[in-house]
Design a protein around this motif. Structure first.
Motif, PDB file in Angstrom:
ATOM      1  N   VAL A   1      31.653  44.793  45.650  1.00 38.08           N
ATOM      2  CA  VAL A   1      32.483  45.902  46.136  1.00 38.08           C
ATOM      3  C   VAL A   1      33.593  45.373  47.032  1.00 38.08           C
ATOM      4  O   VAL A   1      34.747  45.786  46.900  1.00 38.08           O
ATOM      5  CB  VAL A   1      31.621  46.947  46.891  1.00 38.08           C
TER       6      VAL A   1
ATOM      7  N   SER B   1      30.067  48.416  29.454  1.00 35.50           N
ATOM      8  CA  SER B   1      31.272  48.470  30.300  1.00 35.50           C
ATOM      9  C   SER B   1      32.522  48.141  29.497  1.00 35.50           C
ATOM     10  O   SER B   1      33.572  48.769  29.675  1.00 35.50           O
ATOM     11  CB  SER B   1      31.136  47.501  31.479  1.00 35.50           C
TER      12      SER B   1
ATOM     13  N   ARG C   1      42.124  45.437  45.012  1.00 33.36           N
ATOM     14  CA  ARG C   1      42.942  46.649  45.010  1.00 33.36           C
ATOM     15  C   ARG C   1      43.975  46.582  46.122  1.00 33.36           C
ATOM     16  O   ARG C   1      45.105  46.986  45.923  1.00 33.36           O
ATOM     17  CB  ARG C   1      42.071  47.884  45.190  1.00 33.36           C
TER      18      ARG C   1
ATOM     19  N   LEU D   1      28.475  51.466  38.171  1.00 35.96           N
ATOM     20  CA  LEU D   1      28.343  50.008  38.229  1.00 35.96           C
ATOM     21  C   LEU D   1      27.767  49.576  39.573  1.00 35.96           C
ATOM     22  O   LEU D   1      26.915  48.688  39.636  1.00 35.96           O
ATOM     23  CB  LEU D   1      29.697  49.336  37.995  1.00 35.96           C
ATOM     24  N   HIS D   2      28.222  50.222  40.659  1.00 35.71           N
ATOM     25  CA  HIS D   2      27.692  49.882  41.973  1.00 35.71           C
ATOM     26  C   HIS D   2      26.198  50.213  42.048  1.00 35.71           C
ATOM     27  O   HIS D   2      25.399  49.421  42.563  1.00 35.71           O
ATOM     28  CB  HIS D   2      28.465  50.604  43.081  1.00 35.71           C
TER      29      HIS D   2
ATOM     30  N   PRO E   1      32.929  53.154  38.228  1.00 37.63           N
ATOM     31  CA  PRO E   1      32.731  52.298  39.412  1.00 37.63           C
ATOM     32  C   PRO E   1      31.463  52.658  40.205  1.00 37.63           C
ATOM     33  O   PRO E   1      30.729  51.770  40.625  1.00 37.63           O
ATOM     34  CB  PRO E   1      33.995  52.525  40.249  1.00 37.63           C
TER      35      PRO E   1
ATOM     36  N   LEU F   1      36.225  43.811  44.894  1.00 34.69           N
ATOM     37  CA  LEU F   1      36.977  44.842  44.189  1.00 34.69           C
ATOM     38  C   LEU F   1      37.981  45.493  45.120  1.00 34.69           C
ATOM     39  O   LEU F   1      39.151  45.670  44.779  1.00 34.69           O
ATOM     40  CB  LEU F   1      36.027  45.898  43.604  1.00 34.69           C
ATOM     41  N   ASN F   2      37.534  45.818  46.325  1.00 39.38           N
ATOM     42  CA  ASN F   2      38.428  46.448  47.309  1.00 39.38           C
ATOM     43  C   ASN F   2      39.529  45.500  47.746  1.00 39.38           C
ATOM     44  O   ASN F   2      40.668  45.921  47.938  1.00 39.38           O
ATOM     45  CB  ASN F   2      37.633  46.936  48.515  1.00 39.38           C
TER      46      ASN F   2
END
Length: 180
Positions: A165, A64, A172, A133-134, A130, A168-169
């Motif tokens: 997730v 990564s 963002r 990775l998920h 992404p 991350l969201n």
């Protein structure tokens, strides 16, 4: 002769008691040995699973970082090769000691990480990372679930993929608000 016949019930009682004691001791020893063997193999299985997870996570992290492109590529490729070697050795222990469901889950996680590694070695800019990775995180969750189940570890789920997730969201969303 009559004296012997009179003592026969007592002699039979002693004989039955001795045989019973030998059988009970034998069964207890056998059970104790099986329990110690189970504990011994569970400890080795736990060590194998932990080493595999650590090594594979190291491969994923280095790959990564390579995709991010912020570090010296040659150094990172060398580190990736070394981590991949450690992962290969750990994989053999999982194959040797793991139960079927755990090996299957380990293989799925390994395959997901290989996709990330493939992108890193190809010099990708991170398109699709992404999602990969998920997928790797979900496969890791499945591996830990299978390993914990096989080892009889309780305590509920330790899944991380959905949490990662959502973080991350959330990150963002907060960045978008700051820029507005």
């Amino acid at each position: 002769m009559g004296n012997l016949v009179g003592q026969l019930p007592a002699l039979l009682g002693v004989l039955v008691g001795a045989v019973g004691t030998i059988l009970a001791t034998s069964l207890t020893d056998r059970s104790r040995w099986r329990r110690s063997q189970t504990v011994r193999w569970d400890e080795r299985r736990l060590d194998a699973y932990a080493e595999f997870a650590r090594a594979l996570k190291e491969v994923q992290t280095i790959a990564s970082r390579l995709i991010g492109g912020h570090l010296d590529r040659d150094e990172e490729l060398t580190a990736l090769a070394e981590a991949d070697f450690r992962h290969t050795l750990a994989w053999e222990s999982v194959l040797l000691l793991g139960d079927g469901p755990t090996v299957t889950a380990a293989r799925a996680w390994r395959d997901a990480v290989w996709e990330i590694e493939r992108l890193a070695r190809a010099g990708s800019t991170g398109d699709g990372l992404p999602g990969l990775l998920h997928r790797a995180n979900e496969a890791r969750d499945a591996f830990y679930g299978a390993a914990r189940g096989g080892l009889g570890v309780g305590g509920g789920s330790v899944a991380q993929a959905a949490l990662l997730v959502s973080r991350l969201n959330a990150g963002r969303g907060s960045h978008g608000k700051r820029g507005a």
